[in-house]
Scaffold this motif. Structure first.
Motif, short mmCIF file in Angstrom:
data_model
loop_
_atom_site.label_atom_id
_atom_site.label_comp_id
_atom_site.label_asym_id
_atom_site.label_seq_id
_atom_site.Cartn_x
_atom_site.Cartn_y
_atom_site.Cartn_z
N THR A 90 19.92 22.26 84.56
CA THR A 90 21.18 22.41 83.82
C THR A 90 20.94 23.09 82.48
N VAL A 91 19.93 22.65 81.76
CA VAL A 91 19.60 23.25 80.47
C VAL A 91 19.15 24.69 80.66
N GLY A 92 18.34 24.92 81.68
CA GLY A 92 17.86 26.28 81.94
C GLY A 92 18.99 27.24 82.25
N ALA A 93 19.90 26.83 83.13
CA ALA A 93 21.03 27.69 83.50
C ALA A 93 21.93 27.93 82.30
N MET A 94 22.11 26.90 81.47
CA MET A 94 22.95 27.05 80.29
C MET A 94 22.33 28.03 79.30
N VAL A 95 21.04 27.89 79.04
CA VAL A 95 20.35 28.77 78.10
C VAL A 95 20.40 30.22 78.58
N THR A 96 20.18 30.42 79.88
CA THR A 96 20.21 31.78 80.44
C THR A 96 21.53 32.47 80.16
N ASN A 97 22.63 31.76 80.37
CA ASN A 97 23.94 32.38 80.20
C ASN A 97 24.41 32.41 78.75
N VAL A 98 24.13 31.34 78.00
CA VAL A 98 24.55 31.31 76.60
C VAL A 98 23.84 32.38 75.79
N SER A 99 22.62 32.71 76.17
CA SER A 99 21.83 33.69 75.41
C SER A 99 22.29 35.13 75.63
N ALA A 100 23.17 35.36 76.62
CA ALA A 100 23.56 36.73 76.97
C ALA A 100 24.13 37.49 75.79
N LEU A 101 25.02 36.86 75.02
CA LEU A 101 25.65 37.55 73.89
C LEU A 101 24.64 37.87 72.80
N VAL A 102 23.79 36.90 72.48
CA VAL A 102 22.77 37.11 71.44
C VAL A 102 21.80 38.21 71.85
N ILE A 103 21.38 38.18 73.11
CA ILE A 103 20.45 39.19 73.60
C ILE A 103 21.12 40.57 73.60
N GLY A 104 22.39 40.61 74.03
CA GLY A 104 23.11 41.88 74.04
C GLY A 104 23.22 42.49 72.66
N ARG A 105 23.54 41.66 71.67
CA ARG A 105 23.65 42.17 70.30
C ARG A 105 22.27 42.57 69.76
N SER A 106 21.25 41.80 70.11
CA SER A 106 19.89 42.14 69.67
C SER A 106 19.46 43.48 70.23
N LEU A 107 19.81 43.71 71.50
CA LEU A 107 19.47 44.98 72.13
C LEU A 107 20.22 46.12 71.45
N ASP A 108 21.49 45.90 71.13
CA ASP A 108 22.28 46.93 70.48
C ASP A 108 21.75 47.27 69.10
N ILE A 109 21.23 46.26 68.38
CA ILE A 109 20.80 46.46 66.99
C ILE A 109 19.34 46.87 66.89
N TYR A 110 18.47 46.18 67.62
CA TYR A 110 17.03 46.39 67.45
C TYR A 110 16.38 47.23 68.54
N GLY A 111 17.05 47.42 69.65
CA GLY A 111 16.50 48.25 70.71
C GLY A 111 15.73 47.47 71.76
N PRO A 112 15.39 48.12 72.88
CA PRO A 112 14.78 47.43 74.02
C PRO A 112 13.34 46.97 73.79
N LYS A 113 12.59 47.67 72.95
CA LYS A 113 11.19 47.27 72.74
C LYS A 113 11.10 45.90 72.08
N VAL A 114 11.90 45.68 71.05
CA VAL A 114 11.90 44.40 70.35
C VAL A 114 12.35 43.28 71.29
#
Length: 502
Positions: A90-114
């Motif tokens: 339950t925690v794993g599935a929640m973290v995977t989906n909740v992190s999508a927005l943060v990861i998306g914004r990180s990718l937009d700002i810092y790029g794929p390498k980071v």
């Protein structure tokens, strides 16, 4: 892009597919990992035969044979152990989906390498925690290393997976194929624990979880080396003409003066996820896309994300995603105990083994068929079909019959990748690519956070309903009917109204 040699771009794509295959979503293979955790006595300390903590086990025995909680291939020794194990997923599935927005914004700002390096770091951290889990538990009893490790494993996978999207534009003419392969690798990654389970059984338990994660450390190390040596620092951009509908092109009354034209979009890494997913749609051409969307393409293109998330187009899809995701994850976490109650322990173990194999295989097999389905049907038909399959799975999940269980599993493993693809396709059609990372990420984040309610459902099943999964399945089925029909009806009415206004 022309400055990057073709051989280097090919190597980048191959590396991404390899690490997605090994790290993107192994947590969804929990059904294969759970018996190993039980065999290694994880959370067994929660069982106390001499105390009242075993009262729920006793209650369960009133309706099931005593063998239900006896040590076996896939059964916990008591209710508390089973709940704690399911909490890991339950925690794993929640973290995977909740992190999508943060990861998306990180990718937009810092790029794929980071993002890729962060993924490697979290996977390394997860591996180290699992390797020293027993030591951590002994030194600090207030820390749960298994939930912590599974959480970091769930966080590292999406960082690795989402940062690979932009590679679809490494070969623009093949972008659809590349996306399909990367997505297929994500679906197949649930087989990681299945493969481990095979080796664990062959070693007669010698290949422990700690030993497995010592070997698994090679994966984040490979990711780290690849990111440092050959992976791009900037996201590849789509080179074809953008097809986002602007306020000058659209007569829809939903567009207001605060809408921002996609052509006015500043340069930079921003919207790299949208850029990655834009190319396959652009190749179809705007006319084909409008026809394919069945009237809803471009309805909110050009608007700010703030405006888009205040419309029924957004919050109905959020509700639709929440209920379907909840049903999917609840089934993954409890498949063994559900069929152990509804049929018998032996049949449950057979169905559990079938599910272990079918989940990654179904994802791979369904990729081309999902693509054909999305390419040749309108959005209304797609949503209606998605709802119909989901309801069919719900109905089959009510029957305590082995054949019904097999059919249910086969439908489930095909439906899961279809569902996630449909949500992404809907967001692209309705909201556009310039806000895709934010809107899609927000949908997945909200859905993931509310999926923590799975723990409540799991506890109700163990306590109030004495391990009988049918009441919870009926409740989820009813909610799917209400929310699903509301969503499909809204989209259908709006599509008709938009078509008549043109």
């Amino acid at each position: 892009m022309s400055e990057v040699p073709q051989s280097r771009r090919l190597a980048q794509c191959i590396c991404a597919v390899i690490w997605c295959l090994l790290s993107a979503g192994p947590i969804f293979g929990f059904a294969a990992l759970k018996p190993i955790l039980i065999d290694e006595h994880v959370y067994e300390h929660a069982c106390d035969v001499s105390s009242s903590s075993m009262s729920m086990q006793t209650a369960s025995i009133l309706s099931k044979p005593a063998e239900f909680f006896v040590t076996a291939d896939s059964t916990a020794k008591c209710t508390n152990q089973d709940l704690k194990l399911n909490m890991m997923f339950t925690v794993g599935a929640m973290v995977t989906n909740v992190s999508a927005l943060v990861i998306g914004r990180s990718l937009d700002i810092y790029g794929p390498k980071v993002c890729g390096l962060l993924g490697a770091f979290f996977l390394s951290l997860a591996s180290v925690i699992f390797i020293y889990a027993r030591t951590i538990s002994a030194a600090a009893s207030f820390i749960d290393p298994y939930i912590l490790g599974y959480g970091f494993l769930s966080l590292g996978g999406p960082f690795a997976f989402i940062s690979s999207f932009q590679l679809s534009n490494a070969f623009p003419k093949k972008s659809g194929i590349i996306l399909a392969v990367i997505t297929g690798a994500f679906d197949a990654s649930s087989a990681v624990f299945l493969v481990y389970k095979i080796f664990y059984n062959k070693s007669n338990g010698v290949f422990t979880i700690a030993n497995f994660f010592k070997v698994y450390l090679v994966v984040p190390l490979f990711m780290m080396l690849a990111q440092i040596t050959i992976m791009p620092s900037e996201s590849y951009k789509a080179t074809a003409k953008h097809i986002t509908v602007t306020s000058e092109d659209e007569n829809s009354p939903l567009l207001e003066s605060d809408a921002s034209s996609s052509n006015a979009r500043p340069l930079g890494r921003r919207d790299s996820i949208g850029d990655a997913l834009r190319q396959p749609y652009e190749e179809e051409g705007q006319e084909q896309l409008v026809k394919h969307a069945g009237g809803i393409f471009g309805v909110l293109h050009g608007h700010s994300a703030r405006y888009q998330i205040a419309t029924p187009w957004f919050y109905l899809m959020v509700l639709f995603t929440i209920i379907l995701m909840l049903r999917l994850n609840y089934f993954v976490a409890t498949i063994g105990s559900q069929y152990a109650y509804m049929i018998d322990l032996e049949s449950a173990q057979k169905l559990n083994k079938l599910f272990d194999v079918a989940l990654p295989l179904g994802g791979l097999i369904s990729v081309p068929f999902v693509g054909l389905f999305l390419d040749n049907c309108s959005s209304v038909v797609i949503l209606t079909t998605t709802l119909a399959i989901s309801l069919t799975i719900g109905v089959f999940g009510l029957f305590g019959n082995y054949a019904a269980g097999v059919i249910n599993i086969c439908l489930f493993v095909v439906f899961r990748p279809l569902f996630y693809t449909v949500v992404g396709d809907y967001c692209a059609m309705v909201f556009g690519f310039d806000t895709f990372g934010t809107v899609y990420g927000l949908i997945m984040t909200i859905s993931g956070a509310l999926n923590f309610s799975q723990t409540i459902l799991d506890k109700l099943t163990h306590t109030t309903f004495d391990m009988n999964p049918i009441p919870i399945n009926l409740i989820l089925l009813f909610l799917t009917i209400v929310i699903g029909f509301s969503t499909v009806a809204y989209v259908k009415v709006q599509a008709r109204a938009l078509h008549e206004s043109k």
